[in-house]
Design a protein around this motif. Sequence first.
Motif, PDB file in Angstrom:
ATOM      1  N   MET A 297       3.545  -3.420   4.273  1.00 18.86           N
ATOM      2  CA  MET A 297       2.112  -3.625   4.489  1.00 18.86           C
ATOM      3  C   MET A 297       1.394  -3.882   3.166  1.00 18.86           C
ATOM      4  O   MET A 297       1.607  -3.180   2.175  1.00 18.86           O
ATOM      5  CB  MET A 297       1.508  -2.400   5.180  1.00 18.86           C
ATOM      6  N   CYS A 298       0.519  -4.891   3.144  1.00 19.47           N
ATOM      7  CA  CYS A 298      -0.217  -5.276   1.935  1.00 19.47           C
ATOM      8  C   CYS A 298      -1.663  -4.791   1.996  1.00 19.47           C
ATOM      9  O   CYS A 298      -2.276  -4.781   3.073  1.00 19.47           O
ATOM     10  CB  CYS A 298      -0.207  -6.791   1.759  1.00 19.47           C
ATOM     11  N   SER A 299      -2.168  -4.407   0.855  1.00 24.25           N
ATOM     12  CA  SER A 299      -3.555  -3.947   0.782  1.00 24.25           C
ATOM     13  C   SER A 299      -4.080  -4.177  -0.631  1.00 24.25           C
ATOM     14  O   SER A 299      -3.339  -4.580  -1.531  1.00 24.25           O
ATOM     15  CB  SER A 299      -3.640  -2.460   1.139  1.00 24.25           C
TER      16      SER A 299
ATOM     17  N   THR B 139      -0.107  -8.834   5.614  1.00 26.04           N
ATOM     18  CA  THR B 139       0.718  -7.768   6.183  1.00 26.04           C
ATOM     19  C   THR B 139       1.598  -8.303   7.309  1.00 26.04           C
ATOM     20  O   THR B 139       2.778  -7.957   7.412  1.00 26.04           O
ATOM     21  CB  THR B 139      -0.190  -6.640   6.720  1.00 26.04           C
ATOM     22  N   ALA B 140       1.035  -9.166   8.156  1.00 22.94           N
ATOM     23  CA  ALA B 140       1.780  -9.677   9.312  1.00 22.94           C
ATOM     24  C   ALA B 140       2.962 -10.552   8.904  1.00 22.94           C
ATOM     25  O   ALA B 140       4.023 -10.521   9.544  1.00 22.94           O
ATOM     26  CB  ALA B 140       0.839 -10.451  10.234  1.00 22.94           C
ATOM     27  N   ILE B 141       2.799 -11.348   7.827  1.00 24.08           N
ATOM     28  CA  ILE B 141       3.887 -12.246   7.415  1.00 24.08           C
ATOM     29  C   ILE B 141       4.833 -11.597   6.407  1.00 24.08           C
ATOM     30  O   ILE B 141       5.932 -12.091   6.184  1.00 24.08           O
ATOM     31  CB  ILE B 141       3.331 -13.560   6.825  1.00 24.08           C
ATOM     32  N   SER B 142       4.408 -10.469   5.803  1.00 21.43           N
ATOM     33  CA  SER B 142       5.226  -9.816   4.788  1.00 21.43           C
ATOM     34  C   SER B 142       6.616  -9.424   5.299  1.00 21.43           C
ATOM     35  O   SER B 142       7.618  -9.662   4.608  1.00 21.43           O
ATOM     36  CB  SER B 142       4.487  -8.587   4.243  1.00 21.43           C
TER      37      SER B 142
ATOM     38  N   ALA C 128       1.052  -4.143  13.489  1.00 17.78           N
ATOM     39  CA  ALA C 128      -0.162  -3.586  12.884  1.00 17.78           C
ATOM     40  C   ALA C 128      -0.961  -4.680  12.175  1.00 17.78           C
ATOM     41  O   ALA C 128      -2.198  -4.699  12.233  1.00 17.78           O
ATOM     42  CB  ALA C 128       0.205  -2.475  11.908  1.00 17.78           C
ATOM     43  N   GLY C 129      -0.272  -5.604  11.509  1.00 19.20           N
ATOM     44  CA  GLY C 129      -0.962  -6.698  10.824  1.00 19.20           C
ATOM     45  C   GLY C 129      -1.672  -7.625  11.783  1.00 19.20           C
ATOM     46  O   GLY C 129      -2.824  -8.026  11.544  1.00 19.20           O
TER      47      GLY C 129
ATOM     48  N   THR D 162       0.823  -1.197   0.000  1.00 21.42           N
ATOM     49  CA  THR D 162       0.000   0.000   0.000  1.00 21.42           C
ATOM     50  C   THR D 162       0.863   1.255   0.000  1.00 21.42           C
ATOM     51  O   THR D 162       1.854   1.360   0.732  1.00 21.42           O
ATOM     52  CB  THR D 162      -0.942   0.029   1.208  1.00 21.42           C
ATOM     53  N   PHE D 163       0.482   2.217  -0.833  1.00 25.31           N
ATOM     54  CA  PHE D 163       1.217   3.473  -0.920  1.00 25.31           C
ATOM     55  C   PHE D 163       0.938   4.357   0.292  1.00 25.31           C
ATOM     56  O   PHE D 163       1.688   5.295   0.572  1.00 25.31           O
ATOM     57  CB  PHE D 163       0.841   4.219  -2.201  1.00 25.31           C
ATOM     58  N   ALA D 164      -0.132   4.054   1.034  1.00 26.45           N
ATOM     59  CA  ALA D 164      -0.477   4.862   2.212  1.00 26.45           C
ATOM     60  C   ALA D 164       0.613   4.799   3.273  1.00 26.45           C
ATOM     61  O   ALA D 164       0.710   5.703   4.116  1.00 26.45           O
ATOM     62  CB  ALA D 164      -1.798   4.375   2.806  1.00 26.45           C
TER      63      ALA D 164
END
Length: 461
Positions: A306-308, A296-299, A121-122, A90-92
Amino acid sequence: MSANPVAAPHPVDAKLPALKLATSGLQHVAAMYAGVVAPPLIVGAAAGLSGTDLAFLTGACLFTAGLATFLQTIGFWKIGARLPFVNGVTFAGVAPMTAIVAASHDRSDALPVIFGAVMVAGVLGFLAAPFFCKAVRFFPPVVTGSVITLIGVSLLPVAFGWAQGPDPAAHDYGSVKYLGLAAATLVIVLLLRRFTRGFVKQIAVLLGLIAGTLVAIPFGVTDFAPVADADVVGFPTPFHFGAPQFHLAAILSMCVVMVVSMTESTADMLALGEIVERPADERTIAAGLRADTLGTAISPLFNGFMCSAFAQNIGLVAMTRVRSRFVVAAGGGFLVLMGLCPMAASLIAVVPPPVLGGAGVVLFGSVAASGIQTLARAGLDRDNNVLIVAVSLAVGIIPITAPDFYHAFPQTVRIVLDSGISTGCVAAVLLNLVFNHLGRGGQARDVTHPMEAGEEMAAGH
């Protein structure tokens, strides 16, 4: 007596022939590649990484995007929306991650701090998913239509930026050469969509990207150096940049990004559900958010961020009408392959940004058009609904038309405010509650113009 015919699977669950599966999946990768590699390039450059480490970080983000896409499309247990839903970095999170780098006394510690914050956060997002998904009841067509339209409108400036060239600081940025290549790609895609049929029509964007890249070669815009310099095999070694570190300030900032990401993913799932004609209910959204947050947690384990959800791929689904989730899963397979084979990743990198920009106009405009189609069913003959659409679109467009509008606010607050999709979504939900649910809002009479006097004003006269 003959047996009853077996019901055909929903298009979302349809399994396509291998060639169509591969080419359509590759088309999804081409549409989202630039969005995946931009955050690691920006953050890695801020952290002072060498060229080798920067390439490693980019490959890791491609690899983790593929894993997250598998979670979302194939899924297991109660994880995965099982929709044609692409996941990536995510670009955020770019602004808070670069802020973490700037606040680090030693830049070599910055990435471990980021990875630790992303992991926490994930995990927290995964635990919150069953509760966050209940917001779906606050997304009637007037809200979802507004948000889908905003998704498309918010993405269009990305396409316009690509169309102007690869480097905003270059003297030829926005030159006729770059804009001409973008226009040529756009025309090619439109001609393919107009004069071809069947499978060729469905992969018009991919063919347009290939044709645009070939057209760009004589102009010296296409750079094949990344292919020559890339390694054939490379695995994202776990914790390559060091073991994760857990700092409270960094964790809080990434938790804010997680909330923004979950809000946007909810809106994206609702949009995609409308497009593929399988509306996303609370269970689907909860499963989709679990996939987002687990990814996100495993990334960070594989050095990813973070993935979205990737909204630009929703436009591709809307335009091609290829709704199979297995197509997107194939795209996830290509992302994993690129993460394991840097040379394969570099092939997509050959596509010049102006060519991506020309195709992006079609893709992102298709998302906005889908939102307008949803709004057409939202009952815009009611003044309440017209006002909801008018104000939520205006609020959501602020970060696009006036990027410095919220410059006086703290950085943590700006993470939310600078996302037009998030602010527009929140505005639409709150306005829908105020006008259509609280008090007498649900019984307001129909009018034909938002400025026409409502029931209370008419009674006063």
